[in-house]
Design a protein around this motif. Sequence first.
Motif, PDB file in Angstrom:
ATOM      1  N   GLY A  77       0.786  -1.214   0.001  1.00 37.99           N
ATOM      2  CA  GLY A  77       0.054  -0.177   0.056  1.00 37.99           C
ATOM      3  C   GLY A  77       0.689   1.192   0.073  1.00 37.99           C
ATOM      4  O   GLY A  77       0.653   2.416   0.432  1.00 37.99           O
ATOM      5  N   GLY A  78       2.116   1.220  -0.606  1.00 34.88           N
ATOM      6  CA  GLY A  78       3.078   2.217  -0.595  1.00 34.88           C
ATOM      7  C   GLY A  78       2.743   3.282  -1.701  1.00 34.88           C
ATOM      8  O   GLY A  78       3.607   4.109  -1.744  1.00 34.88           O
ATOM      9  N   ASP A 131      -1.718  -8.142  -4.895  1.00 33.39           N
ATOM     10  CA  ASP A 131      -2.852  -7.965  -4.176  1.00 33.39           C
ATOM     11  C   ASP A 131      -2.714  -8.622  -2.917  1.00 33.39           C
ATOM     12  O   ASP A 131      -2.687  -9.900  -2.854  1.00 33.39           O
ATOM     13  CB  ASP A 131      -4.119  -8.678  -4.942  1.00 33.39           C
ATOM     14  CG  ASP A 131      -5.436  -8.597  -4.171  1.00 33.39           C
ATOM     15  OD1 ASP A 131      -5.280  -8.189  -2.847  1.00 33.39           O
ATOM     16  OD2 ASP A 131      -6.610  -9.058  -4.724  1.00 33.39           O
ATOM     17  N   VAL A 132      -2.528  -7.795  -1.900  1.00 37.69           N
ATOM     18  CA  VAL A 132      -2.279  -8.767  -0.428  1.00 37.69           C
ATOM     19  C   VAL A 132      -3.179  -9.580   0.279  1.00 37.69           C
ATOM     20  O   VAL A 132      -2.917 -10.526   0.708  1.00 37.69           O
ATOM     21  CB  VAL A 132      -1.846  -7.698   0.631  1.00 37.69           C
ATOM     22  CG1 VAL A 132      -0.554  -6.907   0.158  1.00 37.69           C
ATOM     23  CG2 VAL A 132      -3.103  -6.809   0.986  1.00 37.69           C
ATOM     24  N   ALA A 163      -1.035  -2.115   3.684  1.00 37.01           N
ATOM     25  CA  ALA A 163      -2.181  -1.927   2.766  1.00 37.01           C
ATOM     26  C   ALA A 163      -3.423  -2.363   3.581  1.00 37.01           C
ATOM     27  O   ALA A 163      -3.361  -3.279   4.446  1.00 37.01           O
ATOM     28  CB  ALA A 163      -1.846  -2.972   1.687  1.00 37.01           C
ATOM     29  N   GLY A 164      -4.590  -1.366   3.431  1.00 33.49           N
ATOM     30  CA  GLY A 164      -5.758  -1.679   4.075  1.00 33.49           C
ATOM     31  C   GLY A 164      -6.625  -0.931   3.461  1.00 33.49           C
ATOM     32  O   GLY A 164      -6.558  -0.053   2.638  1.00 33.49           O
ATOM     33  N   VAL A 191      -8.295  -8.182   3.284  1.00 33.30           N
ATOM     34  CA  VAL A 191      -7.446  -7.468   2.914  1.00 33.30           C
ATOM     35  C   VAL A 191      -6.598  -7.292   4.106  1.00 33.30           C
ATOM     36  O   VAL A 191      -5.215  -7.137   4.216  1.00 33.30           O
ATOM     37  CB  VAL A 191      -7.897  -6.028   2.310  1.00 33.30           C
ATOM     38  CG1 VAL A 191      -6.727  -5.182   2.041  1.00 33.30           C
ATOM     39  CG2 VAL A 191      -8.351  -6.500   1.098  1.00 33.30           C
ATOM     40  N   SER A 205      -1.671  -0.750  11.995  1.00 30.02           N
ATOM     41  CA  SER A 205      -3.093  -1.404  12.531  1.00 30.02           C
ATOM     42  C   SER A 205      -3.898   0.163  12.620  1.00 30.02           C
ATOM     43  O   SER A 205      -4.080   0.996  11.467  1.00 30.02           O
ATOM     44  CB  SER A 205      -3.101  -1.712  13.860  1.00 30.02           C
ATOM     45  OG  SER A 205      -4.037  -1.852  14.633  1.00 30.02           O
ATOM     46  N   ILE A 220      -5.455  10.501   9.829  1.00 28.96           N
ATOM     47  CA  ILE A 220      -4.010  10.932   9.066  1.00 28.96           C
ATOM     48  C   ILE A 220      -4.741  11.151   7.856  1.00 28.96           C
ATOM     49  O   ILE A 220      -5.327  10.655   7.121  1.00 28.96           O
ATOM     50  CB  ILE A 220      -2.992   9.708   8.958  1.00 28.96           C
ATOM     51  CG1 ILE A 220      -2.719   9.211  10.322  1.00 28.96           C
ATOM     52  CG2 ILE A 220      -1.838  10.184   8.189  1.00 28.96           C
ATOM     53  CD1 ILE A 220      -1.983  10.026  11.324  1.00 28.96           C
ATOM     54  N   LEU A 255      -8.863   8.812   3.467  1.00 31.76           N
ATOM     55  CA  LEU A 255      -9.691   9.597   4.418  1.00 31.76           C
ATOM     56  C   LEU A 255     -10.397  10.846   3.991  1.00 31.76           C
ATOM     57  O   LEU A 255     -11.412  11.073   4.236  1.00 31.76           O
ATOM     58  CB  LEU A 255      -8.647  10.022   5.709  1.00 31.76           C
ATOM     59  CG  LEU A 255      -9.503  10.046   6.813  1.00 31.76           C
ATOM     60  CD1 LEU A 255      -9.601   8.560   7.319  1.00 31.76           C
ATOM     61  CD2 LEU A 255      -8.504  10.805   7.895  1.00 31.76           C
TER      62      LEU A 255
HETATM   63  P1  NAP Z   1      -5.230   5.034   1.029  1.00 26.24           P
HETATM   64  O1  NAP Z   1      -4.887   6.321   0.899  1.00 26.24           O
HETATM   65  O2  NAP Z   1      -6.771   4.480   0.517  1.00 26.24           O
HETATM   66  O3  NAP Z   1      -4.073   4.118   0.707  1.00 26.24           O
HETATM   67  C1  NAP Z   1      -4.395   2.726   0.615  1.00 26.24           C
HETATM   68  C2  NAP Z   1      -3.128   1.856  -0.092  1.00 26.24           C
HETATM   69  O4  NAP Z   1      -3.242   0.449   0.126  1.00 26.24           O
HETATM   70  C3  NAP Z   1      -3.109   2.073  -1.362  1.00 26.24           C
HETATM   71  O5  NAP Z   1      -1.658   2.099  -1.939  1.00 26.24           O
HETATM   72  C4  NAP Z   1      -3.956   0.867  -2.030  1.00 26.24           C
HETATM   73  O6  NAP Z   1      -3.423   0.778  -3.506  1.00 26.24           O
HETATM   74  C5  NAP Z   1      -3.256  -0.070  -1.174  1.00 26.24           C
HETATM   75  N1  NAP Z   1      -4.146  -1.207  -1.462  1.00 26.24           N
HETATM   76  C6  NAP Z   1      -5.547  -1.466  -0.831  1.00 26.24           C
HETATM   77  N2  NAP Z   1      -5.817  -2.867  -0.861  1.00 26.24           N
HETATM   78  C7  NAP Z   1      -4.939  -3.302  -1.338  1.00 26.24           C
HETATM   79  C8  NAP Z   1      -4.663  -4.759  -1.755  1.00 26.24           C
HETATM   80  N3  NAP Z   1      -5.827  -5.701  -1.696  1.00 26.24           N
HETATM   81  N4  NAP Z   1      -3.473  -5.170  -2.293  1.00 26.24           N
HETATM   82  C9  NAP Z   1      -2.568  -4.357  -2.095  1.00 26.24           C
HETATM   83  N5  NAP Z   1      -2.542  -3.059  -1.767  1.00 26.24           N
HETATM   84  C10 NAP Z   1      -3.756  -2.524  -1.285  1.00 26.24           C
HETATM   85  O7  NAP Z   1      -5.364   4.377   2.607  1.00 26.24           O
HETATM   86  P2  NAP Z   1      -4.611   5.066   3.894  1.00 26.24           P
HETATM   87  O8  NAP Z   1      -5.475   6.271   4.581  1.00 26.24           O
HETATM   88  O9  NAP Z   1      -3.046   5.409   3.618  1.00 26.24           O
HETATM   89  O10 NAP Z   1      -4.361   3.801   4.855  1.00 26.24           O
HETATM   90  C11 NAP Z   1      -3.155   2.871   4.853  1.00 26.24           C
HETATM   91  C12 NAP Z   1      -3.488   1.947   6.156  1.00 26.24           C
HETATM   92  O11 NAP Z   1      -3.517   2.679   7.481  1.00 26.24           O
HETATM   93  C13 NAP Z   1      -4.602   1.138   6.179  1.00 26.24           C
HETATM   94  O12 NAP Z   1      -4.038  -0.227   6.853  1.00 26.24           O
HETATM   95  C14 NAP Z   1      -5.393   1.849   7.012  1.00 26.24           C
HETATM   96  O13 NAP Z   1      -6.269   0.775   7.605  1.00 26.24           O
HETATM   97  C15 NAP Z   1      -4.593   2.422   8.211  1.00 26.24           C
HETATM   98  N6  NAP Z   1      -5.045   3.289   8.969  1.00 26.24           N
HETATM   99  C16 NAP Z   1      -5.426   4.947   8.119  1.00 26.24           C
HETATM  100  C17 NAP Z   1      -5.768   5.843   8.898  1.00 26.24           C
HETATM  101  C18 NAP Z   1      -5.947   7.404   8.303  1.00 26.24           C
HETATM  102  O14 NAP Z   1      -6.389   8.265   9.011  1.00 26.24           O
HETATM  103  N7  NAP Z   1      -5.800   7.441   7.146  1.00 26.24           N
HETATM  104  C19 NAP Z   1      -6.032   5.654  10.299  1.00 26.24           C
HETATM  105  C20 NAP Z   1      -5.702   4.429  10.825  1.00 26.24           C
HETATM  106  C21 NAP Z   1      -5.086   3.518  10.279  1.00 26.24           C
HETATM  107  P3  NAP Z   1      -4.517   0.025  -4.500  1.00 26.24           P
HETATM  108  O15 NAP Z   1      -5.956   0.442  -4.280  1.00 26.24           O
HETATM  109  O16 NAP Z   1      -3.889   0.282  -5.988  1.00 26.24           O
HETATM  110  O17 NAP Z   1      -4.217  -1.445  -4.227  1.00 26.24           O
END
Ligand code: NAP
Length: 264
Positions: free
Chosen positions: A19-20, A70-71, A98-99, A120, A148, A196, A201
């Motif tokens: 998810g980088g 795809d993780v 990734a999440g 996922v 997490s 974040i 978000l």
């Molecule tokens: P994001 O902006 O939606 O980015 C998610 C990333 O994960 C993307 O690179 C996406 O790329 C990848 N991804 C999603 N499903 C995947 C799969 N099945 N296989 C491989 N890659 C996958 O999300 P984010 O806000 O950065 O969140 C990242 C992590 O932080 C998650 O685990 C989330 O639960 C955690 N988190 C986020 C927040 C927040 O405030 N943003 C707070 C708490 C925790 P593709 O769609 O191209 O696969």
Amino acid sequence: MPDTDAMFSLAGKSVLVTGGTKGIGRGIASVFATAGAHVAVAARSTADIDAAVVALDGLGAGKVIGVAADVSNRDSCTTMADTVVDALGGLDVLCANAGIFPDVPLQTMTPDQLTEVLDVNVKGNIYSVQACLDALIASGRGRIILTSSITGPITGFPGWSHYGASKAAQLGFMRTAAIELAAHRITVNAVLPGNILTEGLADLGEDYLGGMARAIPAGALGTPEDIGHLAAFLASDEASYITGQAIAVDGGQVLPESPDALAG
Ligand code: NAP
């Protein structure tokens, strides 16, 4: 006297961030790249992978590569790990980040919606770790950092019962993995982001973002790099005695006992 110039050095380490390509993962990748690590970013969208590699390349002296994966699919994780090890010559750090966080009320949640989030967020973490294990063992100082959340392990939010369950499950996995892998000098820790500001978000809308900012003692949402800095510390040689820990990076969001606690 410790050599302070060499402290927390990540130069030359090989790092995979799932998810980088976006959001928190991109922030983690940029911190490692800037610190001179070789960085691989994995995600499903090849267009986003290409864009991320262009943006990350040149931040530091290390290589930057992208890999489609795809993780939630174990074979895809195996191919991801093999590709990264071939391209970077090994792997020292896995950031299993990734999440997904779709929201749906408990009353109307379908089995498919539940399965997607668990596949996922939980299986994806475990498959990623399993796929990278041989390389992390070979590193002799492997590091695993799970992304997490405060949601699930500490807090709750309507619509995210399945998501909260998945994020708490990651910590259950972490604690036993940390014990099993300690003999290989691998540490396993989790970062618990608060709110974040990421692409994912932002999709939740201005009302959500504004309400969250008001609930945070620090007064603002965090940045992806805030998470990257903790990941970088946990990946450092100096963090070798820290394992099985869950650390919130949330501007104090989980602290207030009531809204009144923020009034002053
Ligand atoms: P994001 O902006 O939606 O980015 C998610 C990333 O994960 C993307 O690179 C996406 O790329 C990848 N991804 C999603 N499903 C995947 C799969 N099945 N296989 C491989 N890659 C996958 O999300 P984010 O806000 O950065 O969140 C990242 C992590 O932080 C998650 O685990 C989330 O639960 C955690 N988190 C986020 C927040 C927040 O405030 N943003 C707070 C708490 C925790 P593709 O769609 O191209 O696969």
